[in-house]
Every structure is written in C-alpha cells, then in structure tokens.
Write an enzyme that holds these catalytic residues in place. Structure first.
Site, mmCIF file in Angstrom:
data_model
loop_
_atom_site.group_PDB
_atom_site.id
_atom_site.type_symbol
_atom_site.label_atom_id
_atom_site.label_comp_id
_atom_site.label_asym_id
_atom_site.label_seq_id
_atom_site.Cartn_x
_atom_site.Cartn_y
_atom_site.Cartn_z
ATOM 1 N N GLY A 83 12.660 10.175 -1.942
ATOM 2 C CA GLY A 83 13.142 8.951 -2.419
ATOM 3 C C GLY A 83 12.085 7.972 -2.058
ATOM 4 O O GLY A 83 10.870 8.333 -1.885
ATOM 5 N N GLU B 265 -4.198 2.681 -2.387
ATOM 6 C CA GLU B 265 -3.627 2.884 -1.136
ATOM 7 C C GLU B 265 -2.995 4.176 -1.258
ATOM 8 O O GLU B 265 -2.056 4.444 -1.835
ATOM 9 C CB GLU B 265 -2.834 1.590 -0.854
ATOM 10 C CG GLU B 265 -2.389 1.557 0.516
ATOM 11 C CD GLU B 265 -3.474 1.749 1.577
ATOM 12 O OE1 GLU B 265 -4.387 0.811 1.530
ATOM 13 O OE2 GLU B 265 -3.623 2.817 2.203
ATOM 14 N N CYS C 20 8.042 4.465 -3.790
ATOM 15 C CA CYS C 20 6.957 4.972 -4.301
ATOM 16 C C CYS C 20 7.271 6.207 -5.235
ATOM 17 O O CYS C 20 6.985 6.087 -6.373
ATOM 18 C CB CYS C 20 5.851 5.277 -3.378
ATOM 19 S SG CYS C 20 5.300 3.918 -2.391
ATOM 20 N N LEU D 232 -1.435 5.152 1.883
ATOM 21 C CA LEU D 232 -0.557 5.138 3.120
ATOM 22 C C LEU D 232 0.752 5.614 2.857
ATOM 23 O O LEU D 232 1.406 5.222 2.041
ATOM 24 C CB LEU D 232 -0.616 3.789 3.886
ATOM 25 C CG LEU D 232 0.204 2.591 3.328
ATOM 26 C CD1 LEU D 232 1.651 2.647 3.517
ATOM 27 C CD2 LEU D 232 -0.589 1.082 3.690
ATOM 28 N N ARG D 233 1.108 6.222 4.124
ATOM 29 C CA ARG D 233 2.636 6.795 4.273
ATOM 30 C C ARG D 233 3.434 5.951 5.148
ATOM 31 O O ARG D 233 2.912 5.359 6.022
ATOM 32 C CB ARG D 233 2.751 8.266 4.723
ATOM 33 C CG ARG D 233 2.156 9.291 4.148
ATOM 34 C CD ARG D 233 1.707 10.562 4.865
ATOM 35 N NE ARG D 233 0.718 10.075 5.971
ATOM 36 C CZ ARG D 233 0.290 10.858 6.981
ATOM 37 N NH1 ARG D 233 0.944 11.986 7.053
ATOM 38 N NH2 ARG D 233 -0.400 10.463 8.230
ATOM 39 N N LEU E 205 6.416 21.289 1.226
ATOM 40 C CA LEU E 205 7.288 22.240 0.830
ATOM 41 C C LEU E 205 8.609 22.084 1.592
ATOM 42 O O LEU E 205 9.240 22.972 1.898
ATOM 43 C CB LEU E 205 6.625 23.520 0.905
ATOM 44 C CG LEU E 205 5.491 23.800 -0.133
ATOM 45 C CD1 LEU E 205 4.977 25.235 0.114
ATOM 46 C CD2 LEU E 205 6.131 23.831 -1.620
ATOM 47 N N LYS F 19 9.263 -14.462 5.400
ATOM 48 C CA LYS F 19 8.545 -13.333 5.811
ATOM 49 C C LYS F 19 7.252 -13.735 6.511
ATOM 50 O O LYS F 19 6.996 -13.406 7.648
ATOM 51 C CB LYS F 19 7.989 -12.499 4.445
ATOM 52 C CG LYS F 19 7.662 -10.934 4.664
ATOM 53 C CD LYS F 19 7.170 -10.338 3.524
ATOM 54 C CE LYS F 19 8.194 -9.803 2.938
ATOM 55 N NZ LYS F 19 7.985 -9.171 1.455
ATOM 56 N N THR G 204 0.100 -0.030 -7.029
ATOM 57 C CA THR G 204 0.027 1.019 -7.892
ATOM 58 C C THR G 204 0.368 0.566 -9.297
ATOM 59 O O THR G 204 1.376 -0.194 -9.679
ATOM 60 C CB THR G 204 1.188 2.002 -7.427
ATOM 61 O OG1 THR G 204 0.892 2.475 -6.150
ATOM 62 C CG2 THR G 204 1.065 3.168 -8.364
ATOM 63 N N LYS H 126 13.231 8.227 4.781
ATOM 64 C CA LYS H 126 12.431 9.415 5.642
ATOM 65 C C LYS H 126 12.574 8.645 7.260
ATOM 66 O O LYS H 126 12.790 7.732 6.990
ATOM 67 C CB LYS H 126 11.312 9.592 5.166
ATOM 68 C CG LYS H 126 10.139 8.695 5.137
ATOM 69 C CD LYS H 126 8.877 8.973 4.857
ATOM 70 C CE LYS H 126 7.708 7.879 5.121
ATOM 71 N NZ LYS H 126 6.431 8.562 4.804
HETATM 72 C C1 UGA Z 1 4.205 8.217 -0.413
HETATM 73 C C2 UGA Z 1 2.947 9.033 -0.355
HETATM 74 O O1 UGA Z 1 3.120 10.270 0.418
HETATM 75 C C3 UGA Z 1 1.766 8.237 0.107
HETATM 76 O O2 UGA Z 1 0.441 8.988 0.067
HETATM 77 C C4 UGA Z 1 1.473 6.968 -0.470
HETATM 78 O O3 UGA Z 1 0.664 6.068 -0.330
HETATM 79 C C5 UGA Z 1 2.937 6.345 -1.059
HETATM 80 O O4 UGA Z 1 3.785 7.087 -1.336
HETATM 81 C C6 UGA Z 1 2.667 5.124 -1.724
HETATM 82 O O5 UGA Z 1 2.751 5.527 -3.062
HETATM 83 O O6 UGA Z 1 2.585 3.938 -1.319
HETATM 84 P P1 UGA Z 1 5.921 7.293 1.360
HETATM 85 O O7 UGA Z 1 6.573 7.117 0.131
HETATM 86 O O8 UGA Z 1 5.791 6.882 2.526
HETATM 87 O O9 UGA Z 1 4.427 8.000 0.822
HETATM 88 O O10 UGA Z 1 6.757 8.834 1.823
HETATM 89 P P2 UGA Z 1 6.306 10.451 1.892
HETATM 90 O O11 UGA Z 1 6.057 10.738 3.166
HETATM 91 O O12 UGA Z 1 5.496 10.868 0.558
HETATM 92 O O13 UGA Z 1 7.498 10.833 1.541
HETATM 93 C C7 UGA Z 1 8.493 10.623 0.349
HETATM 94 C C8 UGA Z 1 9.883 11.212 0.155
HETATM 95 O O14 UGA Z 1 9.605 12.493 0.140
HETATM 96 C C9 UGA Z 1 10.715 11.030 1.197
HETATM 97 O O15 UGA Z 1 12.112 10.795 1.050
HETATM 98 C C10 UGA Z 1 10.742 12.371 2.128
HETATM 99 O O16 UGA Z 1 11.813 12.631 2.874
HETATM 100 C C11 UGA Z 1 10.536 13.239 0.995
HETATM 101 N N1 UGA Z 1 10.179 14.593 1.154
HETATM 102 C C12 UGA Z 1 8.719 14.784 1.657
HETATM 103 C C13 UGA Z 1 10.694 15.933 0.922
HETATM 104 O O17 UGA Z 1 11.909 15.590 0.651
HETATM 105 N N2 UGA Z 1 10.093 16.971 1.445
HETATM 106 C C14 UGA Z 1 8.860 17.063 1.851
HETATM 107 O O18 UGA Z 1 8.633 18.058 2.204
HETATM 108 C C15 UGA Z 1 8.193 15.973 1.961
#
Ligand code: UGA
Length: 436
Positions: free
Chosen positions: A259, A146, A262, A148-149, A252, A35, A121, A325
């Site tokens: 998944g 943190e 996180c 971040l998404r 929503l 890495k 976390t 995602k």
């Molecule tokens: C998530 C949080 O959104 C961040 O704020 C956080 O920093 C991060 O975890 C972390 O702890 O590091 P992330 O895992 O990148 O971020 O993804 P999300 O955008 O939250 O999506 C999570 C899952 O929920 C995905 O599988 C997505 O497809 C699903 N999802 C999201 C749904 O099924 N429906 C929705 O309306 C939104």
C-alpha cells in the site's frame, strides 16, 4: 549552495532538511500554512525517524527556512520540485495539477542559469513538456527521481544507493549535471553511482523501479495463493528461492500486500501512460500485479471470518496496525486499514491500534474505534489481526500475555511476522498468509 524545495510533504520536507544538514542553504516552500508553521518550529508534520532532529539542527544553524511564498525561491541556484502526483479521481492516470502549479508559481522567480530539478514521480514525457515552459526564463530543467523509502527517508536522501539525473542535450544539460554532483557532493565523494540520462529514461527509471518492487511482492503473494490450496508454506518457499542471489529474499514478504502513497498509484499511472503511448500490452501484467495485491486484502478478511466460524457479526476484532508499513504514520492506501474497514462493514466491532498512525487513521475512518494502547485493543477480543509488522507486534507480542487479555484464541498474521509455532503452542488457532 542556495536552493529551494517546492512541496514539503514526505518527500520535500525530508529533502529540504537533508540538504541543509549537508551544508546547503535551503528554503522549503509549501502552500499549506499549517505545515509551514510546524516545520518552521522544527516540528515534523508526519512521523519519520530522524527528521525532527534534522529540522531542529537545520533551523538552529540558520541554513533551513520554510515559507508559503513562491517569491522566496528567488535567488536559489537549484529549485527542487517535490509536490505530490496522486491518482486522478475517476481514473488510473497521475494527477499533475500540483506539478503544473508549482512550475507556474516558480516561473516569475527563475533567473537564467538556474536549475529546476523535478523529483516528483511523473508520467514519462512530463519533463519535456515542462522544459518547454521553463525555457524562456533561461533556466534549465532536469529530472532527478527520488527513491527514498518512508521510515528510512533521511538515510535514503543523504546516502542514496544511486543518483539519477535526466538532462537535456548540450552544454546546459552537462552544466546542470555537474551542479547536481555539487549538490549531492557527500554521496558523490563516496562513489555512489551517478547516472546521467535523458529525461525519458530518468522518468522511467522511477516508475520501473516501483513497478518491479510491486511485481516482486505480488509474485510472492501469487505463490501464497497457490500455497493456500496445496498446503505449502510460502515463507519457506521465499527463503528457498531468495537464496538464489539472482532472485534475492528482499521484497518477497508475502502477506496482506503493498500500500502507501507510491507503489499502488505508480503502477496504475504507469499502465495509464503506457496505454496513451499505444503500448498498454507491454505493462498489462501490472493490472494483474494490482489485482493480486487487492485480493490479499480480501483474503486476510476472509481468514478472520473463517477463524470466527463463518461470521464476524457482533464479534470483537483487535486490529494491530493501521500504517501501510512500520516506521511510518502514513495511512494512504493502507492494506491494514482497508481490512479494518471491511471487517467493520461486516458487522464486527473493530478496535484498531498503531504506535504512530492513529490520528491519521481516525481522520480518514472515524467509524472505527481506536486505542493507543495495544493491550486495551486486545482486551476482550474474539480475534486478533496483525496487519502492520511493527516491532511492538512482531517481536514483543507474547502469546501467553495476549491469552490473558483476549476472549478468543484466533490470530490472523497478515504479515507472516509472528512465530506460528509459539502461538500454536500457547493454544492459539494461527492463520498465516500462504501458510498451512
Ligand atoms: C516505495 C519504494 O520502495 C521507494 O524506493 C520509493 O522511493 C517510494 O516508494 C516512492 O516512490 O516514493 P515506500 O512507499 O516507502 O517506498 O514503501 P516500501 O518499503 O516500498 O513498501 C511498500 C509496501 O509494500 C508496504 O505496504 C509494505 O508493507 C509492502 N511490502 C514490502 C510487502 O508487502 N512485502 C514486502 O516484502 C515488502
């Protein structure tokens, strides 16, 4: 400012590059030599929009370096800890091995006045324990969660919607908080909320935020389950309740559920920690959130089975999406791959495609067939399952074009991201999640 970032995964690599981009002098440290080699050449070890440019610019400027040696942290004013805290094998709790090791390796290189900023976390109470280990060095520990998404990580790091810093009581804590204002000076200058709390609050803010987001998704997926037995349409329901600003439409999105690295493990670790604290009942609903979420994966698979007349055995199923995602190549706890693996287990010939996640998926599940090209995945398919809402599938999939490739006319929209009317008009049997 000189700073080190320990752990160069999704969080640390982006953080290191982002800090260099705003003018700091950064050394990223990770035990994984491959890495570090890649990062040192300006190559991102994972797909994250914008990261490659940031790495290249940082390295070219001389402000961004990477190393496998903890000793290279020496001389930094702030040491960020961004290593992973995965789910323990055989339990729900977080595995803190990497955090503990990062601190152990850092200890000999800390100087009085240094600030160690935990970003990983962690279960509430971890910072207080680590602070006691760090205290003899004269350095100060703070906790800086943190938010971040993945997919928006660069933007979220440089321009976050809030900054949270958990500090110890007293002057050291106040000094460390000021130092963090200097670290994040562009965001602070533009008025980004900067919240100074104690350790426990900062640790809890992080898990509470993820627990809330997971709950919001499972709430709408629970409504999808009710919609499925009443003939209602959960997407219209979400639109309607989402207009209430107290509720809001974001997160929503009913479908195959959440998944990633996180949300799933964070709600489980939170449950485990609450139980240790004798307060399991306070977050007992998170077990339900998890259960609803996992049921949606089964539901998507069941829709494929039903759509194909009761059995997928010997049938060819095109699975569009492998990443958890869009805009990510991360397949950790991916609902998309989970469904693909289950269908394979039921005897289907599963052909998986994804714009970014094929390599990771193949490594994790070599038993599935992968193709990089969407049309090759669709060719000859009896059913199409859309499980990651990449634009390539959501916007660009034309039902008439797909009809010319597939054998069957069954489409399962695991993310409710397709235009159901257009697919039906083109002669398809369309199955959504929580939709008639
Ligand atoms: C998530 C949080 O959104 C961040 O704020 C956080 O920093 C991060 O975890 C972390 O702890 O590091 P992330 O895992 O990148 O971020 O993804 P999300 O955008 O939250 O999506 C999570 C899952 O929920 C995905 O599988 C997505 O497809 C699903 N999802 C999201 C749904 O099924 N429906 C929705 O309306 C939104």
């Amino acid at each position: 400012m000189r700073m080190s970032v320990i752990g160069c995964g999704y969080l640390g690599a982006v953080h290191a590059a982002a800090m260099a981009s705003i003018g700091h002098e950064v050394i990223g440290i990770d035990v994984d030599g491959r890495k570090i080699d890649a990062l040192s050449k300006g190559e991102a070890p994972f797909f994250e929009p914008g990261l490659k440019d940031l790495l290249r610019d940082g390295i070219a400027s001389g402000r961004l370096r990477f190393s496998t040696e903890s000793a290279d942290a020496e001389g930094s004013t702030v040491h960020f800890i961004g290593v992973g805290t995965p789910q323990q094998a055989g339990g729900y709790a977080a595995d803190l091995t990497y955090v503990d090791k990062a601190v152990t390796d850092l200890l000999p290189h800390l100087r009085p006045g240094d600030v160690v900023a935990g970003k990983s976390t962690v279960p509430v109470g971890t910072a207080a324990q680590l602070a006691a280990r760090i205290a003899p060095t004269g350095a100060t520990l703070i906790w800086n969660p943190e938010f971040l998404r993945e997919g928006w990580a660069v933007q979220d790091t440089i321009d976050p919607d809030r900054l949270v810093v958990g500090v110890p009581d007293g002057e050291d804590g106040q000094r460390a908080a000021q130092l963090m204002r200097d670290v994040f000076y562009p965001a602070v200058a533009k008025g980004t909320p900067f919240l100074v709390t104690d350790y426990a609050t900062a640790e809890l803010v992080k898990v509470a935020a993820n627990a809330f987001l997971a709950t919001k998704i499972s709430f709408i997926n629970a409504m999808a389950e009710i919609a499925e037995v009443t003939g209602a349409d959960v997407t219209q329901l979400a639109d309607a309740i989402g207009h209430d600003v107290r509720i809001g439409r974001r997160f929503l999105g009913a479908g195959i559920g959440f998944g990633g690295g996180c949300l799933p493990k964070d709600i489980r670790a939170f449950s485990a920690r609450a139980e240790e604290l004798g307060k399991g009942e306070s977050v007992a609903f998170l077990r339900e959130v998890d259960a609803i979420n996992l049921r949606r994966r089964e539901r998507a698979v069941q829709l494929v089975v039903d759509g194909l007349g009761g059995s997928v055995h010997g049938k060819r199923v095109a699975v569009l999406g492998a990443a958890f995602k869009p805009h990510s190549d991360d397949i950790r706890d991916s609902p998309a791959l989970d469904a693909a693996v289950r269908l394979h287990g039921l005897g289907a010939a599963v052909i998986v495609t994804d714009p970014q996640a094929i390599e990771n998926a193949r490594r994790a599940h070599p038993q599935l067939t992968y193709v990089t090209d969407r049309d090759s995945a669709l060719r000859g398919a009896d059913a199409v399952l859309v499980v990651t809402e990449w634009d390539e599938y959501r916007r660009e999939l034309d039902p008439a074009h797909v009809s010319a490739l597939t054998d069957g006319r069954v489409v399962i929209d695991g993310r409710n991201c397709l235009d159901s009317a257009a697919w039906r008009a083109a002669g398809w049997h369309y199955y959504g999640m929580g939709r008639p």
